[in-house]
Motif scaffolding. Sequence first.
Motif, PDB file in Angstrom:
ATOM      1  N   THR A 142       0.840  -1.193   0.000  1.00 56.79           N
ATOM      2  CA  THR A 142       0.000   0.000   0.000  1.00 56.79           C
ATOM      3  C   THR A 142       0.874   1.241   0.000  1.00 56.79           C
ATOM      4  OG1 THR A 142      -1.686  -1.161   1.293  1.00 56.79           O
ATOM      5  CG2 THR A 142      -1.828   1.247   1.224  1.00 56.79           C
ATOM      6  N   VAL A 143       0.580   2.177  -0.889  1.00 55.66           N
ATOM      7  CA  VAL A 143       1.317   3.436  -0.939  1.00 55.66           C
ATOM      8  C   VAL A 143       0.890   4.290   0.252  1.00 55.66           C
ATOM      9  CG1 VAL A 143       1.753   5.544  -2.261  1.00 55.66           C
ATOM     10  CG2 VAL A 143       1.465   3.363  -3.456  1.00 55.66           C
ATOM     11  N   VAL A 144       1.856   4.666   1.097  1.00 61.75           N
ATOM     12  CA  VAL A 144       1.538   5.466   2.282  1.00 61.75           C
ATOM     13  C   VAL A 144       2.092   6.881   2.185  1.00 61.75           C
ATOM     14  CG1 VAL A 144       1.332   3.482   3.824  1.00 61.75           C
ATOM     15  CG2 VAL A 144       3.569   4.575   3.511  1.00 61.75           C
ATOM     16  N   PHE A 145       2.937   7.121   1.187  1.00 64.57           N
ATOM     17  CA  PHE A 145       3.450   8.474   0.968  1.00 64.57           C
ATOM     18  C   PHE A 145       3.816   8.609  -0.498  1.00 64.57           C
ATOM     19  CE2 PHE A 145       6.564  11.919   0.887  1.00 64.57           C
ATOM     20  CZ  PHE A 145       5.954  12.867   1.703  1.00 64.57           C
ATOM     21  N   ALA A 146       3.448   9.745  -1.103  1.00 66.06           N
ATOM     22  CA  ALA A 146       3.754   9.986  -2.511  1.00 66.06           C
ATOM     23  C   ALA A 146       3.777  11.488  -2.746  1.00 66.06           C
ATOM     24  CB  ALA A 146       2.718   9.304  -3.410  1.00 66.06           C
ATOM     25  N   ILE A 193       6.059  11.146 -10.035  1.00 65.18           N
ATOM     26  CA  ILE A 193       5.377  10.167  -9.198  1.00 65.18           C
ATOM     27  C   ILE A 193       4.127   9.692  -9.925  1.00 65.18           C
ATOM     28  CG2 ILE A 193       4.110   9.843  -7.039  1.00 65.18           C
ATOM     29  CD1 ILE A 193       6.022  11.845  -5.739  1.00 65.18           C
ATOM     30  N   LYS A 194       3.948   8.378  -9.997  1.00 62.52           N
ATOM     31  CA  LYS A 194       2.841   7.795 -10.768  1.00 62.52           C
ATOM     32  C   LYS A 194       1.774   7.121  -9.904  1.00 62.52           C
ATOM     33  CE  LYS A 194       5.001   8.790 -14.645  1.00 62.52           C
ATOM     34  NZ  LYS A 194       4.519   9.865 -15.547  1.00 62.52           N
ATOM     35  N   VAL A 195       1.885   7.236  -8.585  1.00 63.50           N
ATOM     36  CA  VAL A 195       0.922   6.604  -7.690  1.00 63.50           C
ATOM     37  C   VAL A 195       0.415   7.633  -6.690  1.00 63.50           C
ATOM     38  CG1 VAL A 195       1.831   4.248  -7.880  1.00 63.50           C
ATOM     39  CG2 VAL A 195       2.813   5.838  -6.201  1.00 63.50           C
TER      40      VAL A 195
END
Length: 293
Positions: A208-212, A240-242
């Motif tokens: 899971t992405v938590v920072f972007a 950044i792609k997410v």
Amino acid sequence: MTFCYRLLILCSIVTSTLGLVYTSPQSALAQTSVTGCPTPALERFQRHKVAPRETVESIAQRYNLTPATIIAMNPSLQNGKVVVGREIQIPPYNGIVVEVPSGQTWRQIAAKYKIRPDVLFDVNGCQKNPRVVFVPEVKRSPNRPITEAPTPTPSLSKLTGYPLAEVATVALPYGWQTNPTNGQVFFHSGMDLLAAKGTPVQAIGEGTVVFASEQGTYGNLVIINHSGGLQSRYAHLDSIKVSVGQQVKKGDTVGSVGTTGTPTINQPHLHFEVRSSSSLGWTAQDPKGYLQR
């Protein structure tokens, strides 16, 4: 916050000026932001109101600390006795409070107390130039390890992959390194992989992405939390792609190689990290054991 500190085996803090609210021992360890930068340890002290039949030893055991830590942080307890109804200060973990002397940096404090600088940096909330720092105990206490979490053995079934489509040259490995720009020795918390600007960067595992977003010296940064208490970081990205909350699979594109932030080397590269969850937050591990094509 006003602190009174003494450079002894442990330092004392003036308890009446912290103005902290009481939280449970469990919640104190959970105050970590998704960026991997915890709330500074000096802002995570708790107040504990002494109850009948409690002792310094029983209070220390409740918070998983040593009695010496409790006493050192509360000058009124120098005789080793507590007073029912009195509030005392509880640090987040064993350690000492140290003033950074004029003309010195927190990195020099890390060297003096033989603690990894990246650990000291994270424990103090990723502050660039703090004047007072909390130094986690450098020796193992009877209750738990403090300075560094045990390095986990990577589980090949849980987290292995490669953040680029092709195997890249390692420009700067993990661990103690010499800065090629200024010659200073420093601890490199990740691995720098050379690649052309714009090269797609991919997740090394499901998570899971938590920072972007942009994050100081990291530049454009993506952080992915994986199962098993592991986390991967992809820094200096050009794009950044997410987005935060997005579920990604192994091989999904998360961004592209760039030069944002403050890279250690001038060539475009991916700064890649693997961290594991510990009582001190997310502790950097050697990424080499997790990289597999």
